[in-house]
Scaffold this motif. Structure first.
Motif, PDB file in Angstrom:
ATOM      1  N   GLN A  64       1.005  -1.362   0.122  1.00 53.40           N
ATOM      2  CA  GLN A  64       0.046  -0.039  -0.215  1.00 53.40           C
ATOM      3  C   GLN A  64       1.380   1.525  -0.132  1.00 53.40           C
ATOM      4  O   GLN A  64       0.491   2.170  -0.672  1.00 53.40           O
ATOM      5  CB  GLN A  64      -0.919  -0.316   1.470  1.00 53.40           C
ATOM      6  CG  GLN A  64      -2.075  -1.098   1.646  1.00 53.40           C
ATOM      7  CD  GLN A  64      -3.186  -0.802  -0.057  1.00 53.40           C
ATOM      8  OE1 GLN A  64      -2.601  -1.384  -0.980  1.00 53.40           O
ATOM      9  NE2 GLN A  64      -4.034   0.909   0.052  1.00 53.40           N
TER      10      GLN A  64
ATOM     11  N   MET B 243       1.998   1.403  -3.755  1.00 52.28           N
ATOM     12  CA  MET B 243       1.157   2.014  -4.500  1.00 52.28           C
ATOM     13  C   MET B 243       0.133   3.725  -4.337  1.00 52.28           C
ATOM     14  O   MET B 243       0.408   4.255  -5.126  1.00 52.28           O
ATOM     15  CB  MET B 243      -0.234   1.454  -4.480  1.00 52.28           C
ATOM     16  CG  MET B 243      -1.015   1.593  -5.398  1.00 52.28           C
ATOM     17  SD  MET B 243      -0.302   0.916  -7.059  1.00 52.28           S
ATOM     18  CE  MET B 243      -1.050  -0.928  -6.378  1.00 52.28           C
TER      19      MET B 243
ATOM     20  N   GLY C  75      -9.395  -4.804  -2.176  1.00 59.09           N
ATOM     21  CA  GLY C  75      -8.343  -4.364  -2.439  1.00 59.09           C
ATOM     22  C   GLY C  75      -7.641  -3.882  -1.021  1.00 59.09           C
ATOM     23  O   GLY C  75      -7.837  -4.693   0.479  1.00 59.09           O
TER      24      GLY C  75
ATOM     25  N   SER D  13      -6.049  -3.265  -6.854  1.00 55.77           N
ATOM     26  CA  SER D  13      -5.746  -2.416  -6.650  1.00 55.77           C
ATOM     27  C   SER D  13      -4.431  -3.183  -6.039  1.00 55.77           C
ATOM     28  O   SER D  13      -3.762  -4.365  -6.790  1.00 55.77           O
ATOM     29  CB  SER D  13      -5.407  -1.617  -4.804  1.00 55.77           C
ATOM     30  OG  SER D  13      -4.761  -0.684  -4.850  1.00 55.77           O
TER      31      SER D  13
ATOM     32  N   SER E  90      -7.315  -1.116 -11.731  1.00 57.17           N
ATOM     33  CA  SER E  90      -6.374  -0.405 -11.312  1.00 57.17           C
ATOM     34  C   SER E  90      -5.267  -1.028 -10.152  1.00 57.17           C
ATOM     35  O   SER E  90      -4.575  -0.605  -8.907  1.00 57.17           O
ATOM     36  CB  SER E  90      -6.781   0.067  -9.551  1.00 57.17           C
ATOM     37  OG  SER E  90      -8.004   1.235 -10.562  1.00 57.17           O
ATOM     38  N   SER E  91      -4.123  -1.572 -10.726  1.00 53.61           N
ATOM     39  CA  SER E  91      -3.312  -2.362  -9.962  1.00 53.61           C
ATOM     40  C   SER E  91      -2.063  -2.505 -11.296  1.00 53.61           C
ATOM     41  O   SER E  91      -2.320  -1.992 -12.339  1.00 53.61           O
ATOM     42  CB  SER E  91      -3.448  -3.453  -9.942  1.00 53.61           C
ATOM     43  OG  SER E  91      -2.597  -4.254  -8.882  1.00 53.61           O
TER      44      SER E  91
ATOM     45  N   GLN F  46      -8.583   1.047 -15.053  1.00 46.09           N
ATOM     46  CA  GLN F  46      -8.088   1.908 -14.268  1.00 46.09           C
ATOM     47  C   GLN F  46      -9.015   3.406 -14.621  1.00 46.09           C
ATOM     48  O   GLN F  46     -10.089   3.493 -14.974  1.00 46.09           O
ATOM     49  CB  GLN F  46      -6.710   2.706 -15.611  1.00 46.09           C
ATOM     50  CG  GLN F  46      -5.818   1.127 -14.738  1.00 46.09           C
ATOM     51  CD  GLN F  46      -4.984   1.761 -13.866  1.00 46.09           C
ATOM     52  OE1 GLN F  46      -4.845   1.919 -12.573  1.00 46.09           O
ATOM     53  NE2 GLN F  46      -3.703   0.587 -14.325  1.00 46.09           N
TER      54      GLN F  46
ATOM     55  N   ASP G 118      -5.428   7.913 -11.508  1.00 45.84           N
ATOM     56  CA  ASP G 118      -5.255   6.770 -10.416  1.00 45.84           C
ATOM     57  C   ASP G 118      -4.144   5.895 -10.142  1.00 45.84           C
ATOM     58  O   ASP G 118      -3.211   6.221 -11.164  1.00 45.84           O
ATOM     59  CB  ASP G 118      -6.139   5.401 -11.115  1.00 45.84           C
ATOM     60  CG  ASP G 118      -6.032   3.759 -10.835  1.00 45.84           C
ATOM     61  OD1 ASP G 118      -5.925   3.720  -9.666  1.00 45.84           O
ATOM     62  OD2 ASP G 118      -7.323   3.388 -11.103  1.00 45.84           O
TER      63      ASP G 118
ATOM     64  N   ALA H 162      -2.399   4.083  -9.759  1.00 41.35           N
ATOM     65  CA  ALA H 162      -1.947   2.649  -9.510  1.00 41.35           C
ATOM     66  C   ALA H 162      -1.813   2.990 -11.231  1.00 41.35           C
ATOM     67  O   ALA H 162      -1.797   2.246 -12.116  1.00 41.35           O
ATOM     68  CB  ALA H 162      -3.024   1.266  -9.481  1.00 41.35           C
TER      69      ALA H 162
ATOM     70  N   HIS I  57      -8.739   6.504  -7.891  1.00 42.18           N
ATOM     71  CA  HIS I  57      -8.483   4.688  -7.115  1.00 42.18           C
ATOM     72  C   HIS I  57      -9.889   4.781  -5.991  1.00 42.18           C
ATOM     73  O   HIS I  57      -9.605   5.363  -5.402  1.00 42.18           O
ATOM     74  CB  HIS I  57      -7.061   4.996  -7.049  1.00 42.18           C
ATOM     75  CG  HIS I  57      -6.933   3.426  -6.305  1.00 42.18           C
ATOM     76  ND1 HIS I  57      -6.107   2.646  -7.139  1.00 42.18           N
ATOM     77  CD2 HIS I  57      -6.689   2.602  -5.427  1.00 42.18           C
ATOM     78  CE1 HIS I  57      -5.561   1.151  -7.395  1.00 42.18           C
ATOM     79  NE2 HIS I  57      -5.949   1.752  -5.655  1.00 42.18           N
TER      80      HIS I  57
ATOM     81  N   TRP J 230     -14.389   1.156  -9.590  1.00 40.40           N
ATOM     82  CA  TRP J 230     -14.167   0.117  -9.637  1.00 40.40           C
ATOM     83  C   TRP J 230     -16.363  -0.773  -8.874  1.00 40.40           C
ATOM     84  O   TRP J 230     -16.619  -1.670 -10.151  1.00 40.40           O
ATOM     85  CB  TRP J 230     -13.874  -1.056  -8.083  1.00 40.40           C
ATOM     86  CG  TRP J 230     -12.379  -0.070  -8.513  1.00 40.40           C
ATOM     87  CD1 TRP J 230     -11.473  -0.272  -9.342  1.00 40.40           C
ATOM     88  CD2 TRP J 230     -11.455   0.575  -7.060  1.00 40.40           C
ATOM     89  NE1 TRP J 230     -10.364   0.522  -8.580  1.00 40.40           N
ATOM     90  CE2 TRP J 230     -10.662   0.735  -7.107  1.00 40.40           C
ATOM     91  CE3 TRP J 230     -12.149   0.829  -5.383  1.00 40.40           C
ATOM     92  CZ2 TRP J 230      -9.540   1.358  -6.664  1.00 40.40           C
ATOM     93  CZ3 TRP J 230     -11.123   1.339  -4.686  1.00 40.40           C
ATOM     94  CH2 TRP J 230     -10.122   1.612  -4.843  1.00 40.40           C
TER      95      TRP J 230
END
Length: 363
Positions: free
Chosen positions: A17, A20, A176, A251, A275-276, A311, A316, A318, A345, A350
């Protein structure tokens, strides 16, 4: 003597985290809030650098006892309760007069309050609609051979599932970092979104499994493959082939999705990484990932019907990670779809990812 407090520290991917979000780590990242000392005392800690006074409450504190509270230079407060007998106790902190439940306790982060903000009269895709039949979201406990502990997951089944005997495909959906198995059915509104999509004829009936991904990524993959999937396939009326399995996560959960299908490229036909992406400053991630993708590219081409990366736009956190990682997928000839939407994010993004992904599954 073993003290059964039922209160343990949950270290939920703090390093991942911090990477990120590209933020400065704090003592709270690795803080163990409750600890049984060798002499039988129990130590409680909370990170509250701006607080002027912190005390401890609950039935862990002997009646009429005033406990010493000390603040370290790093902002961590420490309170020790002496000579605690074996048992299970409730406790809370009082921070400048405000009752605070331990934010580091395993279940504390599962009980966040929710507020629905919906425009008057607007039927959002995640809004509860009285005319729509609702499925069931069940809280499941299972024994993990991987961790040697009881673990939790949430499972959504469509309306009328228990009255039918037909098998259904399975969609595994991961939250996440810093969240729990309660995130997708709670703030993510997964069950309600699935109810609405199904009622509108926009998706197939399926079982949606929302596991607790709050652990080391590699350990989660082992638990997922060796414990979660076998549990679901033994206890639910579901198909057990790759064509009837889907996998998505956001994430840190997106990292768990990546590790899962790269370790087991023959298990899932539908995959969505939300988003990762691999950390841009982690050379080992890219070298290892590049090598592995080269190895599994033929299997992915045969097994995977849809590999999707989504994304929340350039804002975002990420975004850079994900875009850079996709260059490695391109290099190895891996087919995928990519889409983005404004929102950063956030759950706004999501929830939309779920709304868009579920309808294309198992066609």
């Amino acid at each position: 003597m073993k003290l059964l407090l039922g209160l343990f520290c949950l270290l939920v991917g703090s390093y991942a985290q911090a990477q990120m979000f590209n933020r400065t780590p704090t003592p709270n990242d690795t803080l163990q809030s409750t600890k049984v000392l060798d002499n039988g005392d129990v130590q409680f800690q909370i990170y509250a650098p701006e607080a002027e006074k912190v005390t401890l409450g609950g039935d862990i504190v002997p009646w009429g006892t005033k406990l010493k509270s000390e603040k370290a230079a790093n902002g961590v407060w420490t309170i020790v309760v002496p000579n605690v007998k074996a048992g299970i106790y409730r406790y809370n902190f009082m921070v400048d007069g405000v009752k605070v439940y331990d934010p580091k306790a395993p279940d504390a982060y599962k009980t966040s309050a929710l507020v629905d903000i919906l425009p008057a009269g607007e039927q959002e895709f995640f809004a509860v609609r009285k005319e729509v039949p609702h499925g069931a979201v069940s809280a499941i406990q299972y024994y993990s051979e991987t961790t040697g502990t009881m673990r939790n997951m949430q499972v959504w089944t469509p309306p009328g599932y228990n009255a039918k005997n037909n098998k259904l495909p399975v969609f595994y959906l991961i939250h996440g970092g810093g969240d729990s198995e309660m995130a997708w059915p709670g703030v993510g509104r997964a069950g309600i979104i699935m109810d609405n999509l199904l009622a509108e004829g926009k998706c197939r009936e399926m079982v949606v499994v929302m596991p607790d991904g709050g652990m080391d990524v590699n350990l989660f993959v082992k638990d997922f493959v060796n414990d979660i999937i076998p549990y679901i396939e033994s206890n639910y009326k579901v198909y057990t082939n790759a064509g009837n399995r889907a996998l998505a996560g956001l994430s840190m959960g997106g990292l768990e999705v990546l590790e899962s299908f790269m370790a087991h490229p023959d298990l899932f036909a539908y995959i969505n990484v939300m988003s990762s992406g691999w950390f841009t400053n982690n050379k080992e991630m890219y070298e290892t990932g590049d090598k592995r993708l080269a190895e599994i590219a033929p299997t992915l081409a045969k097994t995977v019907k849809l590999l999707k990366f989504t994304q929340g736009g350039p804002e975002d956190i990420a975004y850079a990670n994900g875009k850079e990682m996709l260059k490695v997928f391109d290099k190895n000839g891996i087919d995928y779809e990519f889409s983005e939407m404004p929102g950063g994010h956030s759950w706004q993004v999501w929830r939309n990812d779920l709304k868009n992904f579920a309808p294309v599954l198992f066609k």
